[in-house]
Every structure is written in structure tokens, then in C-alpha cells.
Design a protein around this motif. Structure first.
Motif, PDB file in Angstrom:
ATOM      1  N   SER A  27      33.680  72.818  32.213  1.00  0.00           N
ATOM      2  CA  SER A  27      34.682  72.437  31.295  1.00  0.00           C
ATOM      3  C   SER A  27      34.999  73.419  30.388  1.00  0.00           C
ATOM      4  N   ILE A  28      35.888  74.347  30.195  1.00  0.00           N
ATOM      5  CA  ILE A  28      36.033  75.478  29.398  1.00  0.00           C
ATOM      6  C   ILE A  28      37.386  75.614  28.773  1.00  0.00           C
ATOM      7  N   SER A  29      37.483  75.389  27.594  1.00  0.00           N
ATOM      8  CA  SER A  29      38.990  75.576  26.847  1.00  0.00           C
ATOM      9  C   SER A  29      38.945  77.314  26.494  1.00  0.00           C
ATOM     10  N   SER A  30      37.917  77.750  26.083  1.00  0.00           N
ATOM     11  CA  SER A  30      37.761  79.199  25.639  1.00  0.00           C
ATOM     12  C   SER A  30      36.611  79.526  25.129  1.00  0.00           C
ATOM     13  N   ILE A  31      36.351  80.776  25.407  1.00  0.00           N
ATOM     14  CA  ILE A  31      35.021  81.278  25.306  1.00  0.00           C
ATOM     15  C   ILE A  31      35.180  82.513  24.026  1.00  0.00           C
ATOM     16  N   ASN A  32      34.485  82.092  22.875  1.00  0.00           N
ATOM     17  CA  ASN A  32      35.068  83.350  21.766  1.00  0.00           C
ATOM     18  C   ASN A  32      33.783  84.203  21.640  1.00  0.00           C
ATOM     19  N   TYR A  33      32.788  84.202  22.364  1.00  0.00           N
ATOM     20  CA  TYR A  33      31.525  84.967  22.126  1.00  0.00           C
ATOM     21  C   TYR A  33      30.825  84.968  23.614  1.00  0.00           C
ATOM     22  N   MET A  34      30.375  86.086  23.922  1.00  0.00           N
ATOM     23  CA  MET A  34      29.535  86.331  24.999  1.00  0.00           C
ATOM     24  C   MET A  34      28.557  87.371  24.887  1.00  0.00           C
ATOM     25  N   ALA A  35      27.368  87.202  25.303  1.00  0.00           N
ATOM     26  CA  ALA A  35      26.493  88.249  24.827  1.00  0.00           C
ATOM     27  C   ALA A  35      25.265  88.321  26.126  1.00  0.00           C
ATOM     28  N   TRP A  36      24.469  89.335  26.210  1.00  0.00           N
ATOM     29  CA  TRP A  36      23.406  89.510  26.871  1.00  0.00           C
ATOM     30  C   TRP A  36      22.167  89.787  25.983  1.00  0.00           C
ATOM     31  N   TYR A  37      21.031  88.964  26.260  1.00  0.00           N
ATOM     32  CA  TYR A  37      19.912  89.180  25.733  1.00  0.00           C
ATOM     33  C   TYR A  37      18.757  89.387  26.880  1.00  0.00           C
ATOM     34  N   ARG A  38      17.881  90.157  26.251  1.00  0.00           N
ATOM     35  CA  ARG A  38      16.592  90.172  27.123  1.00  0.00           C
ATOM     36  C   ARG A  38      15.219  89.767  26.621  1.00  0.00           C
ATOM     37  N   SER A  53      36.133  87.597  21.932  1.00  0.00           N
ATOM     38  CA  SER A  53      37.138  87.342  22.560  1.00  0.00           C
ATOM     39  C   SER A  53      38.221  88.166  22.315  1.00  0.00           C
ATOM     40  N   GLY A  54      38.207  88.837  21.112  1.00  0.00           N
ATOM     41  CA  GLY A  54      39.000  89.886  20.582  1.00  0.00           C
ATOM     42  C   GLY A  54      38.662  91.141  20.893  1.00  0.00           C
ATOM     43  N   GLY A  55      37.655  91.505  21.413  1.00  0.00           N
ATOM     44  CA  GLY A  55      37.177  92.962  22.059  1.00  0.00           C
ATOM     45  C   GLY A  55      36.135  93.641  21.016  1.00  0.00           C
ATOM     46  N   PRO A  56      35.945  93.243  20.036  1.00  0.00           N
ATOM     47  CA  PRO A  56      34.799  94.094  19.325  1.00  0.00           C
ATOM     48  C   PRO A  56      33.353  93.816  19.742  1.00  0.00           C
ATOM     49  N   THR A  57      32.643  94.949  20.003  1.00  0.00           N
ATOM     50  CA  THR A  57      31.445  94.826  20.774  1.00  0.00           C
ATOM     51  C   THR A  57      30.182  95.182  19.680  1.00  0.00           C
ATOM     52  N   ASN A  58      29.067  94.905  19.890  1.00  0.00           N
ATOM     53  CA  ASN A  58      27.924  95.463  19.354  1.00  0.00           C
ATOM     54  C   ASN A  58      26.752  95.623  20.307  1.00  0.00           C
ATOM     55  N   TYR A  59      25.634  96.543  19.989  1.00  0.00           N
ATOM     56  CA  TYR A  59      24.761  96.767  20.903  1.00  0.00           C
ATOM     57  C   TYR A  59      23.371  97.101  20.030  1.00  0.00           C
ATOM     58  N   ALA A  60      22.404  96.696  20.702  1.00  0.00           N
ATOM     59  CA  ALA A  60      21.129  97.010  20.074  1.00  0.00           C
ATOM     60  C   ALA A  60      20.951  98.650  19.959  1.00  0.00           C
ATOM     61  N   ASP A  61      20.238  98.984  18.866  1.00  0.00           N
ATOM     62  CA  ASP A  61      20.337 100.613  18.923  1.00  0.00           C
ATOM     63  C   ASP A  61      19.702 101.341  20.141  1.00  0.00           C
ATOM     64  N   SER A  62      18.653 100.486  20.739  1.00  0.00           N
ATOM     65  CA  SER A  62      17.871 100.934  21.913  1.00  0.00           C
ATOM     66  C   SER A  62      18.592 101.273  23.112  1.00  0.00           C
ATOM     67  N   VAL A  63      19.905 100.558  23.070  1.00  0.00           N
ATOM     68  CA  VAL A  63      20.896 100.757  24.382  1.00  0.00           C
ATOM     69  C   VAL A  63      22.143 101.549  24.189  1.00  0.00           C
ATOM     70  N   LYS A  64      22.286 101.688  22.794  1.00  0.00           N
ATOM     71  CA  LYS A  64      23.604 102.541  22.656  1.00  0.00           C
ATOM     72  C   LYS A  64      23.767 103.849  23.564  1.00  0.00           C
ATOM     73  N   GLY A  65      25.014 103.896  23.807  1.00  0.00           N
ATOM     74  CA  GLY A  65      25.086 105.124  24.700  1.00  0.00           C
ATOM     75  C   GLY A  65      24.834 104.835  26.052  1.00  0.00           C
ATOM     76  N   ARG A  66      23.980 104.021  26.271  1.00  0.00           N
ATOM     77  CA  ARG A  66      23.626 103.875  27.893  1.00  0.00           C
ATOM     78  C   ARG A  66      24.177 102.624  28.504  1.00  0.00           C
ATOM     79  N   PHE A  67      24.377 101.683  27.571  1.00  0.00           N
ATOM     80  CA  PHE A  67      24.874 100.232  28.151  1.00  0.00           C
ATOM     81  C   PHE A  67      26.137  99.868  27.764  1.00  0.00           C
ATOM     82  N   THR A  68      27.180  99.255  28.474  1.00  0.00           N
ATOM     83  CA  THR A  68      28.340  99.027  28.155  1.00  0.00           C
ATOM     84  C   THR A  68      28.663  97.347  28.347  1.00  0.00           C
TER      85      THR A  68
END
Length: 122
Positions: A27-38, A53-68
């Protein structure tokens, strides 16, 4: 109710790549935020990458430049492309989503996937 189905984990050698997928259904109208945790054994769960949903992303420092992180909004799916993997990236990876349902669009409910194991080892 909403279900998050993850796939793509596995065993890979150091320097290798994996692509995780997480598809939301229900039952989904919209998803405004999605993320990966570990969460590695004995450690706290940590944010790896997130996207709105608008596109901005953020990354943990440990994965910047390697994960997308990326999204297919039409399919309510989020991806995590992981390159140049290191042994310290080994963990259970969890999908996370904040979802508005058609019956309660003023409220975002939080959902977690069941987790997928990523092991980086030679």
C-alpha cells in the motif's frame, strides 16, 4: 502494509563489485526517502547511503567514491552499486524506506527489509 524485498548480496573478493536491489510493494502512495544501512557482527547499525524522492543523496565517509545509490521511482526500487569492495564492508545490508500510504498521506511510516549478507573475503 508495505514489504521491502532485498536481493544481490553474496560473497565477493576484495576489489570486486556487487549491486544490491530493494523493491517496495504493498500500500504505497509515495516514498520520500530510501536508504541502505549495514550492520557488521557486534557493531551498531550504520547508515551507508540515502536518497530522497527529489534526488539528493548522501553517503557515509567510508563508502564515498566507491558506492552509488540510485532509485527507480516508477518501480519503487532502490539500488546500491558497490565497487572496490573491502573486507570491512562485510555486513548485513538493510533497506530502509519512509512510505506514505494512500489512506494516510499526511504520515510517513518506516519500513525495514529483512537484510542481505555481503561478505568480502579472499
Amino acid at each position: 502494509q508495505v514489504q521491502l524485498a532485498e536481493s544481490g548480496g553474496g560473497l565477493v573478493q576484495p576489489g570486486g563489485s556487487l549491486r544490491l536491489s530493494c523493491a517496495a510493494s504493498g500500500s504505497i502512495s509515495s516514498i520520500n526517502y530510501m536508504a541502505w544501512y549495514r550492520q557488521a557482527h557486534g557493531n551498531a547499525r550504520e547508515l551507508v547511503a540515502a536518497t530522497t524522492s527529489g534526488g539528493p543523496t548522501n553517503y557515509a565517509d567510508s563508502v564515498k567514491g566507491r558506492f552509488t545509490i540510485s532509485r527507480d521511482n516508477a518501480k519503487n526500487t532502490v539500488f546500491l552499486q558497490m565497487n572496490n569492495l573491502k573486507p570491512e564492508d562485510s555486513a548485513v545490508y538493510y533497506c530502509y524506506a519512509r512510505v506514505r500510504s494512500p489512506s494516510a498521506i499526511w504520515r510517513s511510516d518506516v519500513y525495514w527489509g529483512q537484510g542481505t549478507q555481503v561478505t568480502v573475503s579472499s
